[in-house]
Motif scaffolding. Structure first.
Motif, PDB file in Angstrom:
ATOM      1  N   VAL A   1      63.354  27.315 -17.091  1.00  0.00           N
ATOM      2  CA  VAL A   1      62.424  26.334 -16.524  1.00  0.00           C
ATOM      3  C   VAL A   1      62.897  24.916 -16.832  1.00  0.00           C
ATOM      4  O   VAL A   1      62.835  24.020 -15.976  1.00  0.00           O
ATOM      5  N   SER A   2      63.389  24.705 -18.036  1.00  0.00           N
ATOM      6  CA  SER A   2      63.895  23.384 -18.404  1.00  0.00           C
ATOM      7  C   SER A   2      65.067  22.981 -17.516  1.00  0.00           C
ATOM      8  O   SER A   2      65.173  21.823 -17.093  1.00  0.00           O
ATOM      9  N   ALA A   3      65.945  23.933 -17.219  1.00  0.00           N
ATOM     10  CA  ALA A   3      67.077  23.639 -16.334  1.00  0.00           C
ATOM     11  C   ALA A   3      66.592  23.254 -14.941  1.00  0.00           C
ATOM     12  O   ALA A   3      67.111  22.317 -14.324  1.00  0.00           O
ATOM     13  N   VAL A   4      65.582  23.962 -14.443  1.00  0.00           N
ATOM     14  CA  VAL A   4      65.035  23.649 -13.116  1.00  0.00           C
ATOM     15  C   VAL A   4      64.412  22.258 -13.106  1.00  0.00           C
ATOM     16  O   VAL A   4      64.617  21.472 -12.175  1.00  0.00           O
ATOM     17  N   LEU A   5      63.659  21.935 -14.147  1.00  0.00           N
ATOM     18  CA  LEU A   5      63.013  20.624 -14.215  1.00  0.00           C
ATOM     19  C   LEU A   5      64.039  19.496 -14.269  1.00  0.00           C
ATOM     20  O   LEU A   5      63.849  18.441 -13.658  1.00  0.00           O
ATOM     21  N   HIS A   6      65.123  19.709 -14.996  1.00  0.00           N
ATOM     22  CA  HIS A   6      66.157  18.678 -15.065  1.00  0.00           C
ATOM     23  C   HIS A   6      66.994  18.637 -13.791  1.00  0.00           C
ATOM     24  O   HIS A   6      67.466  17.571 -13.392  1.00  0.00           O
ATOM     25  N   ARG A   7      67.159  19.791 -13.152  1.00  0.00           N
ATOM     26  CA  ARG A   7      67.938  19.826 -11.910  1.00  0.00           C
ATOM     27  C   ARG A   7      67.209  19.106 -10.789  1.00  0.00           C
ATOM     28  O   ARG A   7      67.821  18.433  -9.955  1.00  0.00           O
ATOM     29  N   HIS A   8      65.893  19.254 -10.744  1.00  0.00           N
ATOM     30  CA  HIS A   8      65.096  18.650  -9.677  1.00  0.00           C
ATOM     31  C   HIS A   8      64.366  17.410 -10.166  1.00  0.00           C
ATOM     32  O   HIS A   8      63.251  17.137  -9.734  1.00  0.00           O
ATOM     33  N   ARG A   9      64.984  16.698 -11.065  1.00  0.00           N
ATOM     34  CA  ARG A   9      64.407  15.454 -11.558  1.00  0.00           C
ATOM     35  C   ARG A   9      64.326  14.459 -10.417  1.00  0.00           C
ATOM     36  O   ARG A   9      65.334  14.094  -9.807  1.00  0.00           O
ATOM     37  N   LYS A  10      63.109  14.008 -10.118  1.00  0.00           N
ATOM     38  CA  LYS A  10      62.898  13.124  -8.976  1.00  0.00           C
ATOM     39  C   LYS A  10      63.050  11.665  -9.383  1.00  0.00           C
ATOM     40  O   LYS A  10      62.691  11.282 -10.489  1.00  0.00           O
ATOM     41  N   PRO A  11      63.575  10.846  -8.488  1.00  0.00           N
ATOM     42  CA  PRO A  11      63.672   9.421  -8.787  1.00  0.00           C
ATOM     43  C   PRO A  11      62.288   8.797  -8.820  1.00  0.00           C
ATOM     44  O   PRO A  11      61.338   9.323  -8.248  1.00  0.00           O
ATOM     45  N   PRO A  12      62.130   7.663  -9.499  1.00  0.00           N
ATOM     46  CA  PRO A  12      60.831   7.008  -9.580  1.00  0.00           C
ATOM     47  C   PRO A  12      60.349   6.566  -8.215  1.00  0.00           C
ATOM     48  O   PRO A  12      61.126   6.168  -7.364  1.00  0.00           O
ATOM     49  N   LYS A  13      59.031   6.634  -8.015  1.00  0.00           N
ATOM     50  CA  LYS A  13      58.440   6.258  -6.743  1.00  0.00           C
ATOM     51  C   LYS A  13      57.806   4.877  -6.777  1.00  0.00           C
ATOM     52  O   LYS A  13      57.348   4.381  -5.760  1.00  0.00           O
ATOM     53  N   ALA A  14      57.752   4.284  -7.956  1.00  0.00           N
ATOM     54  CA  ALA A  14      57.109   2.982  -8.052  1.00  0.00           C
ATOM     55  C   ALA A  14      57.924   1.936  -7.314  1.00  0.00           C
ATOM     56  O   ALA A  14      59.150   1.972  -7.288  1.00  0.00           O
ATOM     57  N   ALA A  15      57.244   0.975  -6.716  1.00  0.00           N
ATOM     58  CA  ALA A  15      57.932  -0.079  -5.988  1.00  0.00           C
ATOM     59  C   ALA A  15      58.763  -0.910  -6.946  1.00  0.00           C
ATOM     60  O   ALA A  15      58.332  -1.263  -8.032  1.00  0.00           O
ATOM     61  N   GLY A  16      59.977  -1.230  -6.518  1.00  0.00           N
ATOM     62  CA  GLY A  16      60.834  -2.080  -7.327  1.00  0.00           C
ATOM     63  C   GLY A  16      61.500  -1.379  -8.476  1.00  0.00           C
ATOM     64  O   GLY A  16      62.011  -2.025  -9.376  1.00  0.00           O
ATOM     65  N   ALA A  17      61.502  -0.047  -8.507  1.00  0.00           N
ATOM     66  CA  ALA A  17      62.121   0.676  -9.612  1.00  0.00           C
ATOM     67  C   ALA A  17      63.209   1.584  -9.080  1.00  0.00           C
ATOM     68  O   ALA A  17      63.024   2.274  -8.093  1.00  0.00           O
ATOM     69  N   VAL A  18      64.343   1.557  -9.723  1.00  0.00           N
ATOM     70  CA  VAL A  18      65.453   2.427  -9.357  1.00  0.00           C
ATOM     71  C   VAL A  18      65.976   3.086 -10.617  1.00  0.00           C
ATOM     72  O   VAL A  18      65.879   2.536 -11.709  1.00  0.00           O
ATOM     73  N   ALA A  19      66.500   4.283 -10.448  1.00  0.00           N
ATOM     74  CA  ALA A  19      67.057   4.979 -11.601  1.00  0.00           C
ATOM     75  C   ALA A  19      68.327   4.283 -12.052  1.00  0.00           C
ATOM     76  O   ALA A  19      69.233   4.056 -11.261  1.00  0.00           O
ATOM     77  N   GLY A  20      68.373   3.908 -13.319  1.00  0.00           N
ATOM     78  CA  GLY A  20      69.550   3.244 -13.850  1.00  0.00           C
ATOM     79  C   GLY A  20      70.703   4.207 -14.000  1.00  0.00           C
ATOM     80  O   GLY A  20      70.513   5.412 -14.137  1.00  0.00           O
ATOM     81  N   PRO A  21      71.952   3.708 -13.989  1.00  0.00           N
ATOM     82  CA  PRO A  21      73.110   4.593 -14.128  1.00  0.00           C
ATOM     83  C   PRO A  21      73.121   5.330 -15.454  1.00  0.00           C
ATOM     84  O   PRO A  21      73.546   6.475 -15.534  1.00  0.00           O
ATOM     85  N   GLY A  22      72.647   4.672 -16.517  1.00  0.00           N
ATOM     86  CA  GLY A  22      72.588   5.340 -17.812  1.00  0.00           C
ATOM     87  C   GLY A  22      71.620   6.505 -17.799  1.00  0.00           C
ATOM     88  O   GLY A  22      71.879   7.554 -18.382  1.00  0.00           O
ATOM     89  N   ALA A  23      70.484   6.336 -17.123  1.00  0.00           N
ATOM     90  CA  ALA A  23      69.493   7.406 -17.038  1.00  0.00           C
ATOM     91  C   ALA A  23      70.025   8.580 -16.233  1.00  0.00           C
ATOM     92  O   ALA A  23      69.813   9.741 -16.586  1.00  0.00           O
ATOM     93  N   ARG A  24      70.717   8.287 -15.130  1.00  0.00           N
ATOM     94  CA  ARG A  24      71.275   9.368 -14.309  1.00  0.00           C
ATOM     95  C   ARG A  24      72.330  10.151 -15.080  1.00  0.00           C
ATOM     96  O   ARG A  24      72.385  11.379 -15.029  1.00  0.00           O
TER      97      ARG A  24
END
Length: 214
Positions: free
Chosen positions: A89-112
């Motif tokens: 389940v942990s692998a699935v959750l990390h595999r399908h990690r969704k990008p943030p939906k908040a306005a003005g927010a993008v996933a940083g390269p370090g986070a990815r």
């Protein structure tokens, strides 16, 4: 005159619930895997060597009692099976990690990068746990069943035959292998757990850049 800057904290804040769920599942997988590895380690380093010092009647009686106790829901259901399922389940959750939906927010390269690295460690742990399961099903369960299949034992020859059917050396060697496999799985999960598991977003500079008044 410059307009006041936008609130980047609110726009860069993704859904924290998903991050918390990922962290909790990974933590549970790590704990159950560590407990499982400890049980296997004890069997190879304490239980089987100790039983090896006793006579046939005592060995068979004690092993049967231990076998009945360990197949209960606490170890098989919560520990061994739980470790495998929670890691999957942990692998699935990390595999399908969704990008943030908040306005003005993008996933940083370090986070990815952190998310990808964590997924690799979790998948490695999952492979080790699957290996432990295969060993259990292919080696230990048939040997245990051989011992269970003996009915009433009356003579010393009966007790000796039942003990020989288990094949202590083979049982212990492969138990050491699955102890090592689950220990490596625990190390992999602990490594994944040590990585950042926050939402991991950066404010989008194009969307939060202050506007100049005309």
């Amino acid at each position: 005159m410059n307009a006041p800057p936008q609130d980047t904290e609110s726009t860069a804040r993704p859904t924290a619930g998903n991050s918390t769920l990922r962290l909790l599942v990974l933590l549970a997988a790590t704990l159950t895997t560590g407990l499982t590895a400890g049980v296997f380690f004890d069997w190879s380093n304490a239980v089987m060597p100790g039983l090896g010092e006793v006579d046939d009647r005592t060995f068979v009686t004690a092993f049967r009692a231990l076998d009945r106790a360990i197949v209960g829901p606490l170890f098989i259901g919560v520990g061994f099976t739980g470790a495998l399922l929670l890691t999957a389940v942990s692998a699935v959750l990390h595999r399908h990690r969704k990008p943030p939906k908040a306005a003005g927010a993008v996933a940083g390269p370090g986070a990815r990068k952190s998310a990808r690295t964590a997924l690799r460690w979790i998948l490695a742990a999952l492979l080790f746990l699957v290996l432990a399961w295969v060993i259990t099903v292919a080696v230990h369960e048939p040997l245990n069943q051989e011992l269970r299949s003996f009915g009433e034992l009356t003579t010393e020859a009966d007790w000796a035959e039942a003990r020989a059917a288990l094949d202590e050396k083979l049982w212990t060697v492969w138990n050491t292998v699955r102890a090592l496999a689950t220990t490596l799985a625990f190390v992999c999960l602990a490594r994944a757990l040590a990585l950042p598991h926050g939402p991991g977003t950066d404010p989008d500079p194009e969307r939060v850049r202050p506007r100049r008044a005309d």
